[in-house]
Design an enzyme around this catalytic site. Structure first.
Site, PDB file in Angstrom:
ATOM      1  N   ARG A  29      13.480  10.987   1.305  1.00 35.21           N
ATOM      2  CA  ARG A  29      14.014   9.660   1.654  1.00 35.21           C
ATOM      3  C   ARG A  29      15.490   9.718   2.058  1.00 35.21           C
ATOM      4  O   ARG A  29      16.289   8.849   1.721  1.00 35.21           O
ATOM      5  CB  ARG A  29      13.862   8.675   0.479  1.00 35.21           C
ATOM      6  CG  ARG A  29      12.438   8.340   0.108  1.00 35.21           C
ATOM      7  CD  ARG A  29      11.712   7.609   1.235  1.00 35.21           C
ATOM      8  NE  ARG A  29      10.464   7.057   0.785  1.00 35.21           N
ATOM      9  CZ  ARG A  29       9.324   7.738   0.699  1.00 35.21           C
ATOM     10  NH1 ARG A  29       9.281   9.002   1.052  1.00 35.21           N
ATOM     11  NH2 ARG A  29       8.222   7.146   0.281  1.00 35.21           N
TER      12      ARG A  29
ATOM     13  N   GLU B  89      16.073   2.702  -3.460  1.00 34.76           N
ATOM     14  CA  GLU B  89      15.651   3.249  -2.177  1.00 34.76           C
ATOM     15  C   GLU B  89      16.006   2.277  -1.050  1.00 34.76           C
ATOM     16  O   GLU B  89      16.270   2.682   0.073  1.00 34.76           O
ATOM     17  CB  GLU B  89      14.137   3.488  -2.246  1.00 34.76           C
ATOM     18  CG  GLU B  89      13.621   4.530  -1.293  1.00 34.76           C
ATOM     19  CD  GLU B  89      12.550   3.993  -0.389  1.00 34.76           C
ATOM     20  OE1 GLU B  89      12.913   3.502   0.694  1.00 34.76           O
ATOM     21  OE2 GLU B  89      11.361   4.074  -0.762  1.00 34.76           O
TER      22      GLU B  89
ATOM     23  N   SER C 202       8.561   0.591  -1.929  1.00 37.75           N
ATOM     24  CA  SER C 202       9.188   1.150  -3.144  1.00 37.75           C
ATOM     25  C   SER C 202      10.641   0.697  -3.205  1.00 37.75           C
ATOM     26  O   SER C 202      11.390   0.904  -2.249  1.00 37.75           O
ATOM     27  CB  SER C 202       9.159   2.667  -3.112  1.00 37.75           C
ATOM     28  OG  SER C 202       7.848   3.138  -3.055  1.00 37.75           O
TER      29      SER C 202
HETATM   30  N1  EPU Z   1       2.072   4.740 -11.276  1.00 35.13           N
HETATM   31  C1  EPU Z   1       1.963   4.064 -12.459  1.00 35.13           C
HETATM   32  N2  EPU Z   1       2.206   2.721 -12.462  1.00 35.13           N
HETATM   33  C2  EPU Z   1       2.565   2.051 -11.359  1.00 35.13           C
HETATM   34  C3  EPU Z   1       2.685   2.744 -10.146  1.00 35.13           C
HETATM   35  C4  EPU Z   1       2.429   4.108 -10.133  1.00 35.13           C
HETATM   36  O1  EPU Z   1       1.634   4.627 -13.491  1.00 35.13           O
HETATM   37  O2  EPU Z   1       2.751   0.822 -11.452  1.00 35.13           O
HETATM   38  C5  EPU Z   1       1.731   6.177 -11.235  1.00 35.13           C
HETATM   39  C6  EPU Z   1       0.388   6.357 -10.544  1.00 35.13           C
HETATM   40  O3  EPU Z   1      -0.654   6.297 -11.450  1.00 35.13           O
HETATM   41  C7  EPU Z   1       0.497   7.741  -9.964  1.00 35.13           C
HETATM   42  C8  EPU Z   1       1.971   7.895  -9.694  1.00 35.13           C
HETATM   43  O4  EPU Z   1       2.638   6.879 -10.420  1.00 35.13           O
HETATM   44  O5  EPU Z   1       0.118   8.708 -10.874  1.00 35.13           O
HETATM   45  C9  EPU Z   1       2.304   7.822  -8.216  1.00 35.13           C
HETATM   46  O6  EPU Z   1       1.921   6.546  -7.711  1.00 35.13           O
HETATM   47  P1  EPU Z   1       1.633   6.284  -6.149  1.00 35.13           P
HETATM   48  O7  EPU Z   1       0.677   7.278  -5.637  1.00 35.13           O
HETATM   49  O8  EPU Z   1       1.327   4.851  -5.990  1.00 35.13           O
HETATM   50  O9  EPU Z   1       2.977   6.635  -5.426  1.00 35.13           O
HETATM   51  P2  EPU Z   1       4.510   6.413  -5.798  1.00 35.13           P
HETATM   52  O10 EPU Z   1       5.082   7.711  -6.252  1.00 35.13           O
HETATM   53  O11 EPU Z   1       4.688   5.255  -6.700  1.00 35.13           O
HETATM   54  C10 EPU Z   1       5.368   7.134  -3.427  1.00 35.13           C
HETATM   55  C11 EPU Z   1       6.246   6.592  -2.350  1.00 35.13           C
HETATM   56  C12 EPU Z   1       5.496   5.508  -1.564  1.00 35.13           C
HETATM   57  C13 EPU Z   1       4.266   6.143  -0.955  1.00 35.13           C
HETATM   58  C14 EPU Z   1       3.398   6.705  -2.084  1.00 35.13           C
HETATM   59  C15 EPU Z   1       2.183   7.446  -1.584  1.00 35.13           C
HETATM   60  C16 EPU Z   1       8.532   6.808  -3.148  1.00 35.13           C
HETATM   61  C17 EPU Z   1       9.726   6.100  -3.664  1.00 35.13           C
HETATM   62  N3  EPU Z   1       7.461   6.033  -2.925  1.00 35.13           N
HETATM   63  O12 EPU Z   1       5.119   6.073  -4.348  1.00 35.13           O
HETATM   64  O13 EPU Z   1       6.343   5.088  -0.509  1.00 35.13           O
HETATM   65  O14 EPU Z   1       3.518   5.195  -0.210  1.00 35.13           O
HETATM   66  O15 EPU Z   1       4.175   7.654  -2.864  1.00 35.13           O
HETATM   67  O16 EPU Z   1       2.541   8.675  -1.065  1.00 35.13           O
HETATM   68  O17 EPU Z   1       8.576   8.019  -2.959  1.00 35.13           O
HETATM   69  C18 EPU Z   1       7.992   3.459   0.080  1.00 35.13           C
HETATM   70  O18 EPU Z   1       8.791   4.391   0.195  1.00 35.13           O
HETATM   71  O19 EPU Z   1       8.342   2.267   0.320  1.00 35.13           O
HETATM   72  C19 EPU Z   1       6.633   3.734  -0.343  1.00 35.13           C
HETATM   73  C20 EPU Z   1       5.758   2.771  -0.556  1.00 35.13           C
END
Ligand code: EPU
Length: 337
Positions: free
Chosen positions: A164, A333, A237
């Site tokens: 990012r 972010e 995010s």
């Molecule tokens: N999780 C939780 N609770 C929540 C949300 C997530 O426990 O409320 C856990 C999920 O169970 C999972 C892990 O966190 O094990 C990762 O969750 P998720 O796959 O939804 O992805 P994220 O890490 O929360 C990142 C990016 C997103 C992108 C997704 C998918 C960042 C800051 N965010 O989110 O990007 O779509 O991975 O690759 O790196 C964005 O940048 O605006 C964005 C949406």
């Protein structure tokens, strides 16, 4: 160039915040940028460039001039049997460009389907999702240098891409306007379905991996977790996923056995901020019209009439609470104005 005076930015930011700009200019060429930056016309005004407004939190209005980047155009520059070099105007919609590529069988960005925002904003923060980052298909970009009015080319190594992050958020912040981005897409793509949810979703859809099915799987996953800005204001995010020392992570694991983390290098761990925020009790939190999304705790939301400064205050409360409970400092972010 169309310039309007005293305009609400509500339609121009995905949080749906009703703040005003002193002036709003619709920019569709380098000549328009010259008019804003090089002629004397707006000399005394503060200036900012806006793409899709999908990664920005306005805590107040902007008294100066907002330049909405609407530089358009998608064209194939070069083609071989293996790949294709495509030039895309910075003001094009990112997801429409993904669909254009998928439709023609050009691979590399299908995992980045349905990310809100413009093509020009994509390299700015090296957008990423479902195991793919923009830098993997990035060839180069053209940017307008604000000081000189010259167009400068940046290749991948010039952009200092990271999680990012790019040089345009770092040492070159506010010095360039991205006008055109060049992508190298593959005609014989290797699919990236390592990110668990994609494989599962393809199975549920009873589809084999293809550009179209992967794109559709990503669309389905995103729609199930992330609020549509047309219904609920948000900027995706709100925080980055923090990277902490392995020793710190192991100590947390002893205390919170369900915590999640992914090894980065040998001795650091990336922890999902969504997990931390949910486990600090914030998921689904609501205070008036602002809150934390009930399906993805990393997303702060505006249910309608929320104010940016309240969302900002809530983000600070969340940061304090995560610091207190896990000893981790969350970094925002989104860009705060
Ligand atoms: N999780 C939780 N609770 C929540 C949300 C997530 O426990 O409320 C856990 C999920 O169970 C999972 C892990 O966190 O094990 C990762 O969750 P998720 O796959 O939804 O992805 P994220 O890490 O929360 C990142 C990016 C997103 C992108 C997704 C998918 C960042 C800051 N965010 O989110 O990007 O779509 O991975 O690759 O790196 C964005 O940048 O605006 C964005 C949406």
């Amino acid at each position: 160039m169309i310039v309007q005076k005293n305009v609400s930015l509500k339609p121009y930011n995905t949080f749906g915040l009703d703040v005003n700009a002193g002036f709003l200019a619709i920019v569709d060429s380098a000549d328009d940028l010259d008019e804003i930056y090089q002629t004397g016309r707006f000399r005394s005004q503060k200036k900012m460039v806006l793409g899709g407004g999908s990664n920005i939190l306005f805590t107040h209005g902007f008294t100066g001039i907002v330049a909405k980047n609407e530089i358009r155009g998608v064209s194939i520059q070069k083609e071989s049997s293996d790949d294709v070099l495509v030039a895309v105007g910075a003001g094009e919609d990112w997801h429409q460009f993904v669909l254009w590529s998928v439709e023609r069988g050009y691979g590399g960005i299908e995992n980045l389907s349905l990310i809100p925002g413009t093509v020009g904003a994509a390299p700015m923060q090296n957008i990423g999702a479902y195991g793919v980052e923009l830098k993997e298909v990035f060839h180069s970009l053209e940017a307008y240098e604000i000081k000189s009015g010259k167009t400068v080319t940046f290749f991948r190594e010039d952009c200092h891409f990271d999680y990012r992050f790019s040089v345009f958020k770092g040492e070159l912040k506010d010095q360039f306007v991205i006008t055109k981005v060049f992508f190298l897409l593959s005609k014989n793509p290797t699919f990236n379905i390592t990110y668990g949810a994609i494989e599962e979703t393809l199975e549920q859809m009873e589809e084999k991996p293809s550009l179209k099915s992967i794109s559709q799987a990503v669309i389905n996953i995103r729609q199930s977790k992330l609020p549509d800005p047309y219904d609920i204001g948000n900027a995706g995010s709100f925080f980055k996923n923090p990277i902490i020392e392995k020793l710190h992570f192991e100590a947390l694991e002893a205390q919170f056995p369900n915590i999640k983390g992914y090894l980065v290098g040998d001795d650091e761990v990336k922890v999902p901020a969504g997990w931390l925020i949910e486990n600090a009790g914030w998921k689904g939190y609501r205070e008036g019209d602002i809150g934390v999304h009930d399906k993805q705790a990393l997303v702060l939301v505006n249910h309608g009439m929320g104010r940016g400064k309240d969302i900002y205050r809530l983000s600070n409360e969340i940061r304090r609470s995560i610091e207190g409970k896990f000893g981790i400092e969350l970094q925002r972010e989104v860009n705060v104005i």
